[in-house]
Design a protein around this motif. Structure first.
Motif, PDB file in Angstrom:
ATOM      1  N   MET A  92      38.218  46.385  39.764  1.00 18.96           N
ATOM      2  CA  MET A  92      37.014  45.565  39.616  1.00 18.96           C
ATOM      3  C   MET A  92      37.291  44.469  38.591  1.00 18.96           C
ATOM      4  N   THR A  93      36.556  43.458  38.640  1.00 22.26           N
ATOM      5  CA  THR A  93      36.722  42.267  37.827  1.00 22.26           C
ATOM      6  C   THR A  93      36.207  42.449  36.405  1.00 22.26           C
ATOM      7  N   VAL A  94      35.304  43.399  36.186  1.00 24.99           N
ATOM      8  CA  VAL A  94      34.715  43.629  34.869  1.00 24.99           C
ATOM      9  C   VAL A  94      35.532  44.711  34.162  1.00 24.99           C
ATOM     10  N   HIS A  95      35.968  44.411  32.933  1.00 26.91           N
ATOM     11  CA  HIS A  95      36.833  45.344  32.209  1.00 26.91           C
ATOM     12  C   HIS A  95      36.242  45.698  30.849  1.00 26.91           C
ATOM     13  N   LEU A  96      36.356  46.961  30.488  1.00 24.11           N
ATOM     14  CA  LEU A  96      35.990  47.421  29.150  1.00 24.11           C
ATOM     15  C   LEU A  96      37.278  47.580  28.340  1.00 24.11           C
ATOM     16  N   HIS A  97      37.233  47.155  27.086  1.00 24.95           N
ATOM     17  CA  HIS A  97      38.411  47.209  26.213  1.00 24.95           C
ATOM     18  C   HIS A  97      38.035  47.849  24.882  1.00 24.95           C
ATOM     19  N   GLU A  98      39.041  48.451  24.251  1.00 23.30           N
ATOM     20  CA  GLU A  98      38.884  48.903  22.865  1.00 23.30           C
ATOM     21  C   GLU A  98      40.140  48.492  22.124  1.00 23.30           C
ATOM     22  N   PHE A  99      39.954  47.768  21.016  1.00 23.08           N
ATOM     23  CA  PHE A  99      41.077  47.303  20.219  1.00 23.08           C
ATOM     24  C   PHE A  99      40.676  47.335  18.760  1.00 23.08           C
ATOM     25  N   ASP A 100      41.430  48.044  17.949  1.00 23.91           N
ATOM     26  CA  ASP A 100      41.154  48.180  16.519  1.00 23.91           C
ATOM     27  C   ASP A 100      39.717  48.611  16.239  1.00 23.91           C
ATOM     28  N   GLY A 101      39.223  49.535  17.045  1.00 19.15           N
ATOM     29  CA  GLY A 101      37.879  50.065  16.843  1.00 19.15           C
ATOM     30  C   GLY A 101      36.756  49.178  17.353  1.00 19.15           C
ATOM     31  N   GLU A 102      37.095  48.021  17.897  1.00 23.04           N
ATOM     32  CA  GLU A 102      36.081  47.118  18.450  1.00 23.04           C
ATOM     33  C   GLU A 102      36.083  47.242  19.969  1.00 23.04           C
ATOM     34  N   ARG A 103      34.880  47.329  20.524  1.00 27.09           N
ATOM     35  CA  ARG A 103      34.757  47.471  21.971  1.00 27.09           C
ATOM     36  C   ARG A 103      34.225  46.169  22.569  1.00 27.09           C
ATOM     37  N   SER A 104      34.788  45.818  23.733  1.00 28.54           N
ATOM     38  CA  SER A 104      34.330  44.604  24.396  1.00 28.54           C
ATOM     39  C   SER A 104      34.344  44.786  25.907  1.00 28.54           C
ATOM     40  N   LEU A 105      33.625  43.891  26.554  1.00 26.70           N
ATOM     41  CA  LEU A 105      33.584  43.820  28.002  1.00 26.70           C
ATOM     42  C   LEU A 105      33.979  42.399  28.368  1.00 26.70           C
ATOM     43  N   THR A 106      34.885  42.258  29.328  1.00 27.26           N
ATOM     44  CA  THR A 106      35.280  40.922  29.765  1.00 27.26           C
ATOM     45  C   THR A 106      35.133  40.795  31.274  1.00 27.26           C
ATOM     46  N   LEU A 107      34.880  39.566  31.684  1.00 23.28           N
ATOM     47  CA  LEU A 107      34.789  39.198  33.093  1.00 23.28           C
ATOM     48  C   LEU A 107      35.527  37.876  33.238  1.00 23.28           C
ATOM     49  N   ASN A 108      36.639  37.887  33.970  1.00 27.29           N
ATOM     50  CA  ASN A 108      37.343  36.636  34.234  1.00 27.29           C
ATOM     51  C   ASN A 108      36.535  35.864  35.262  1.00 27.29           C
ATOM     52  N   THR A 109      36.218  34.619  34.959  1.00 28.06           N
ATOM     53  CA  THR A 109      35.387  33.819  35.842  1.00 28.06           C
ATOM     54  C   THR A 109      36.262  33.003  36.791  1.00 28.06           C
ATOM     55  N   GLY A 110      35.648  32.504  37.820  1.00 33.44           N
ATOM     56  CA  GLY A 110      36.382  31.780  38.849  1.00 33.44           C
ATOM     57  C   GLY A 110      36.866  32.760  39.894  1.00 33.44           C
ATOM     58  N   GLY A 111      36.697  32.410  41.134  1.00 28.73           N
ATOM     59  CA  GLY A 111      37.137  33.287  42.211  1.00 28.73           C
ATOM     60  C   GLY A 111      36.188  34.435  42.502  1.00 28.73           C
ATOM     61  N   LEU A 112      34.978  34.396  41.939  1.00 29.84           N
ATOM     62  CA  LEU A 112      34.002  35.451  42.205  1.00 29.84           C
ATOM     63  C   LEU A 112      33.251  35.157  43.503  1.00 29.84           C
ATOM     64  N   ALA A 113      32.778  36.185  44.148  1.00 31.27           N
ATOM     65  CA  ALA A 113      32.050  36.051  45.413  1.00 31.27           C
ATOM     66  C   ALA A 113      30.778  35.216  45.263  1.00 31.27           C
ATOM     67  N   VAL A 114      30.265  35.112  44.050  1.00 32.77           N
ATOM     68  CA  VAL A 114      29.001  34.391  43.825  1.00 32.77           C
ATOM     69  C   VAL A 114      29.206  32.961  43.328  1.00 32.77           C
ATOM     70  N   ASP A 115      30.436  32.527  43.150  1.00 30.89           N
ATOM     71  CA  ASP A 115      30.694  31.191  42.601  1.00 30.89           C
ATOM     72  C   ASP A 115      30.003  30.086  43.398  1.00 30.89           C
ATOM     73  N   ALA A 116      30.048  30.152  44.709  1.00 30.48           N
ATOM     74  CA  ALA A 116      29.429  29.105  45.536  1.00 30.48           C
ATOM     75  C   ALA A 116      27.921  29.055  45.314  1.00 30.48           C
ATOM     76  N   ALA A 117      27.295  30.219  45.162  1.00 27.10           N
ATOM     77  CA  ALA A 117      25.847  30.261  44.914  1.00 27.10           C
ATOM     78  C   ALA A 117      25.518  29.672  43.552  1.00 27.10           C
ATOM     79  N   VAL A 118      26.342  29.941  42.568  1.00 25.89           N
ATOM     80  CA  VAL A 118      26.136  29.406  41.217  1.00 25.89           C
ATOM     81  C   VAL A 118      26.270  27.882  41.250  1.00 25.89           C
ATOM     82  N   THR A 119      27.325  27.399  41.886  1.00 28.52           N
ATOM     83  CA  THR A 119      27.564  25.958  41.988  1.00 28.52           C
ATOM     84  C   THR A 119      26.446  25.270  42.768  1.00 28.52           C
ATOM     85  N   ALA A 120      26.012  25.876  43.867  1.00 32.66           N
ATOM     86  CA  ALA A 120      24.936  25.301  44.684  1.00 32.66           C
ATOM     87  C   ALA A 120      23.632  25.182  43.896  1.00 32.66           C
ATOM     88  N   ALA A 121      23.455  26.048  42.905  1.00 33.77           N
ATOM     89  CA  ALA A 121      22.250  26.007  42.067  1.00 33.77           C
ATOM     90  C   ALA A 121      22.390  24.997  40.925  1.00 33.77           C
TER      91      ALA A 121
END
Length: 105
Positions: A1-30
């Motif tokens: 999946m495109t959404v990733h959970l990370h833990e580094f030095d006790g800090e937690r994060s969530l990342t989503l690489n943008t571009g190439g998503l199934a919804v990009d055309a809908a976002v651009t059209a809006a």
């Protein structure tokens, strides 16, 4: 999946690489650019209860949220429910527009 959970030095994060998503055309059209800043705005509007407990470090090519495990797990489920659903993204954008919400892209 495109959404990733990370833990580094006790800090937690969530990342989503943008571009190439199934919804990009809908976002651009809006009239928006489907980048990390757009997704940060979408999260802040659609899930404000989660967003208020997170810090954000997004950039053009990536959405990034930093916070606790439980909040990030909730956010991951929420984001995964819309990144492949153009109709859901169009609905959130329409509700944001009606509410006068400004996306910071």
């Amino acid at each position: 999946m495109t959404v990733h959970l990370h833990e580094f030095d006790g800090e937690r994060s969530l990342t989503l690489n943008t571009g190439g998503l199934a919804v990009d055309a809908a976002v651009t059209a809006a009239g928006h650019e489907p980048n990390g800043y757009f997704w940060e705005g979408l999260v802040r509007f659609a899930w404000p209860d989660i967003a208020e407990r997170l810090d954000f470090d997004s950039e053009a090519g990536m959405f990034c949220a930093v916070g606790g495990s439980s909040d990030l797990a909730q956010l991951k489920a929420a984001v995964e429910s819309v990144i492949t659903n153009p109709a859901a993204v169009r609905d959130i954008i329409a509700r944001a527009k009606t509410a006068g919400f400004e996306f910071d892209e």
